[in-house]
Design a protein around this motif. Structure first.
Motif, PDB file in Angstrom:
ATOM      1  N   ASN A 106      21.936  33.554 -14.554  1.00 26.86           N
ATOM      2  CA  ASN A 106      22.517  34.877 -14.830  1.00 26.86           C
ATOM      3  C   ASN A 106      21.362  35.809 -15.232  1.00 26.86           C
ATOM      4  O   ASN A 106      21.269  36.944 -14.776  1.00 26.86           O
ATOM      5  CB  ASN A 106      23.539  34.761 -15.966  1.00 26.86           C
TER       6      ASN A 106
ATOM      7  N   ASP B 203      24.481  43.275 -18.425  1.00 29.32           N
ATOM      8  CA  ASP B 203      24.622  42.014 -19.169  1.00 29.32           C
ATOM      9  C   ASP B 203      24.351  40.822 -18.264  1.00 29.32           C
ATOM     10  O   ASP B 203      25.232  40.394 -17.504  1.00 29.32           O
ATOM     11  CB  ASP B 203      26.047  41.931 -19.751  1.00 29.32           C
ATOM     12  N   GLY B 204      23.115  40.292 -18.413  1.00 27.45           N
ATOM     13  CA  GLY B 204      22.742  39.075 -17.686  1.00 27.45           C
ATOM     14  C   GLY B 204      22.430  37.956 -18.648  1.00 27.45           C
ATOM     15  O   GLY B 204      21.564  37.110 -18.398  1.00 27.45           O
ATOM     16  N   LEU B 205      23.124  37.929 -19.805  1.00 27.58           N
ATOM     17  CA  LEU B 205      22.841  36.883 -20.809  1.00 27.58           C
ATOM     18  C   LEU B 205      23.402  35.534 -20.370  1.00 27.58           C
ATOM     19  O   LEU B 205      22.695  34.541 -20.267  1.00 27.58           O
ATOM     20  CB  LEU B 205      23.435  37.296 -22.160  1.00 27.58           C
ATOM     21  N   PHE B 206      24.706  35.511 -20.141  1.00 28.88           N
ATOM     22  CA  PHE B 206      25.340  34.233 -19.753  1.00 28.88           C
ATOM     23  C   PHE B 206      26.326  34.483 -18.621  1.00 28.88           C
ATOM     24  O   PHE B 206      27.050  35.466 -18.605  1.00 28.88           O
ATOM     25  CB  PHE B 206      26.099  33.612 -20.942  1.00 28.88           C
TER      26      PHE B 206
ATOM     27  N   ILE C 121      27.044  40.999 -15.354  1.00 27.11           N
ATOM     28  CA  ILE C 121      26.646  40.256 -14.147  1.00 27.11           C
ATOM     29  C   ILE C 121      27.518  39.011 -14.064  1.00 27.11           C
ATOM     30  O   ILE C 121      27.512  38.181 -14.964  1.00 27.11           O
ATOM     31  CB  ILE C 121      25.157  39.860 -14.200  1.00 27.11           C
TER      32      ILE C 121
ATOM     33  N   ILE D 196      30.116  37.657 -14.968  1.00 32.48           N
ATOM     34  CA  ILE D 196      31.212  37.549 -15.950  1.00 32.48           C
ATOM     35  C   ILE D 196      30.677  38.040 -17.296  1.00 32.48           C
ATOM     36  O   ILE D 196      29.486  37.880 -17.580  1.00 32.48           O
ATOM     37  CB  ILE D 196      31.741  36.093 -16.035  1.00 32.48           C
TER      38      ILE D 196
ATOM     39  N   SER E  36      29.414  38.158 -20.834  1.00 31.03           N
ATOM     40  CA  SER E  36      28.857  37.060 -21.638  1.00 31.03           C
ATOM     41  C   SER E  36      29.770  36.730 -22.800  1.00 31.03           C
ATOM     42  O   SER E  36      30.242  37.635 -23.503  1.00 31.03           O
ATOM     43  CB  SER E  36      27.466  37.453 -22.148  1.00 31.03           C
TER      44      SER E  36
HETATM   45  K   LIG Z   1      26.948  38.042 -17.867  1.00 31.19           K
END
Ligand SMILES: [K+]
Ligand SMILES: NC(=O)C1=CN([C@@H]2O[C@H](COP(=O)(O)OP(=O)(O)OC[C@H]3O[C@@H](n4cnc5c(N)ncnc54)[C@H](O)[C@@H]3O)[C@@H](O)[C@H]2O)[C@H](O)CC1
Length: 453
Positions: free
Chosen positions: A61, A116-119, A148, A150, A152
């Motif tokens: 992610n 948001d590309g954390l999780f 991104i 879903i 996080s």
């Molecule tokens: K995400």
């Protein structure tokens, strides 16, 4: 694009589709580059030229996030990446191609757009500590959050919140939409759901509910070929009247409301003391039935018949799931959450899975109503729909049950009938507009039907 009639997958199904793609020769980096390009395209739309903070986790992610940051910077956007942990695997390659500013997550600047590309679908435990604090601060300060794949913090299957969730204003699903987008905290935390399939071929027996194709009666049709619907009235005849009115507007050829002085919603609905089982294409038992001895007797009588049944409301409080297996005639159940829990047990999170299990166990088509309505069949098929929240008012379930009975009388196909009814019911609510009451719905059903011809 806004997904319509799209397959809805679990995290495991998504990974299997990705693996098949890699087995076919595609590279993970190529897929992440395609994902990154898609994310940058959507982020550019929402940024409208303003500065962007891109959050990048340690998994893929985050890899998508680093790639999106690169494409956005190439377009001239002011982008900073706030990274959590060391990117591993494919994400490391994406991270190495990022040459712009990178700060630690807890130093992330609050900017109008947060990506948001954390999780993603690999979230495996609750988000706590510094990441949680950063999520809270960034959500509070951002104008817009684009998730991104879903948001996080959401479980990709059940949609349950694992600790804190970075609520999104829009989510770009990658490859396919996930079950978690449609249930649990995912309903309120996903924002506008967008999809880029990345060219992956993903299929699933669980799909978003599409607008049905309906047909006008044929030249040879008459009220009996279009199907007679019997509605069994009980102690609250108003509920049965709502159901009967919806059945009449929903395409049934003839509607009989059976019950002493039940009254009728309009003259096209006929009140009789009893329903002629020889004539009935579908019988609806439950709306306003009551739970006394008479109601139990009526329920048992109809359950032991070989007629096509829709069981709703009080009927669902008088039967047990296993007795349904004895039925050979088509049966549709339309429980709300409480009735479902009583019949089948409290869903353990993934309501889609629970509805499918219930359909398998009962042999019936199960319409599990809620903020997300799920139509599940014992064959393993399911359709998922997000009706208007204005339907959360008394009597709308009676209207849906009447619509299911009407579509059953017309189609003689329980899963198709339930899907058509759920779509028409939601569309009638959208046409009725805010602050609707159940009585408003019936008059909009013909307009909804007209949109399907
Ligand atoms: K995400
Ligand atoms: N579907 C597609 O076509 C594509 C999807 N892609 C993206 O890949 C992610 C899934 O990537 P994965 O590496 O499996 O998992 P995540 O990136 O979600 O992160 C998991 C990562 O984080 C660690 N972790 C899990 N929970 C926690 C926690 N609570 N606190 C701290 N750390 C946590 C875990 O150990 C992993 O290291 C998918 O969503 C898409 O965005 C492809 O990149 C492109 C194609």
């Amino acid at each position: 694009m806004r997904p319509v009639d799209a397959p809805i997958v679990t995290a495991a199904e998504m990974r299997a589709a990705e693996a098949a793609c890699f087995a076919g020769g595609a590279s993970q980096t190529a897929l992440m580059e395609a994902a990154a390009r898609a994310i940058a395209r959507e982020a550019a739309r929402f940024a409208m030229g303003r500065p962007i903070t891109v959050l990048a986790g340690a998994g893929n992610n985050g890899g998508d996030a680093f790639g999106a940051a690169r494409f956005l910077a190439e377009q001239g956007f002011d982008v900073v990446v706030a990274a959590l942990g060391q990117a591993g695997g494919g994400a490391a390659a994406m991270r190495s191609r990022w040459s712009g500013a990178t700060v630690a997550l807890h130093e992330a600047p609050v900017r109008p757009l947060v990506v948001d590309g954390l999780f993603g679908i690999g979230l495996s435990r609750a988000i706590t500590g510094a990441p949680a604090a950063a999520i809270e601060r960034l959500r509070a300060g951002a104008d817009f959050v684009l998730a991104i794949d879903i948001a996080s913090g959401l479980d990709a299957d059940s949609g349950e919140a694992r600790g804190i969730v970075l609520r999104a204003d829009a989510t770009l699903a990658l490859g396919a939409v996930k079950r978690g987008h449609f249930q649990g905290a995912g309903i309120g935390a996903s924002g506008a759901l967008l999809l880029d399939t990345l060219g992956l071929s993903v299929d699933s027996p669980v799909r978003m509910l599409a607008r049905p194709r309906l047909a006008a009666p044929g030249a040879a049709d008459h009220k009996y070929t279009r199907g007679l619907v019997g509605v069994v009235a009980g102690t609250m005849p108003g509920a049965a009247r709502l159901a009967a009115g919806a059945a009449a507007r929903g395409g049934a050829g003839y509607v009989v409301l059976a019950g002493e002085d039940a009254g009728v919603p309009f003259d096209a609905v006929v009140q009789r003391a009893a329903i002629d089982p020889e004539r009935a294409a579908a019988v609806l038992v439950g709306p306003g039935l009551g739970r006394g001895d008479m109601a139990c007797t009526l329920c048992e009588e109809w359950l032991s018949s070989d007629l096509t049944l829709v069981l709703d409301g009080d009927a669902l409080s008088l039967i047990d799931a296993d007795s349904l297996r004895l039925r050979t005639a088509p049966t549709v159940l339309t429980p709300h959450a409480g009735e479902f829990a009583r019949l089948f047990g409290e869903p353990s999170g993934d309501r889609i899975a629970a509805a499918l299990d219930a359909a398998q166990r009962s042999g019936a088509v199960v319409v599990l109503k809620g903020a997300t309505t799920i139509v599940a069949s014992s064959s393993g098929e399911a359709r998922v729909h997000r009706p208007s929240s204005w339907l959360s008012t008394a009597g709308t379930g009676d209207v849906l049950a009447g619509l299911v009975a009407a579509r059953l009388a017309v189609t003689k196909a329980p899963f198709r009938a339930a899907c058509e009814a759920v779509w028409l019911h939601a569309r009638a609510a959208a046409l009725a507009g805010p602050a609707l009451v159940a009585d408003d719905l019936a008059m909009h059903i013909p307009i909804a039907i007209a949109e399907c011809l």
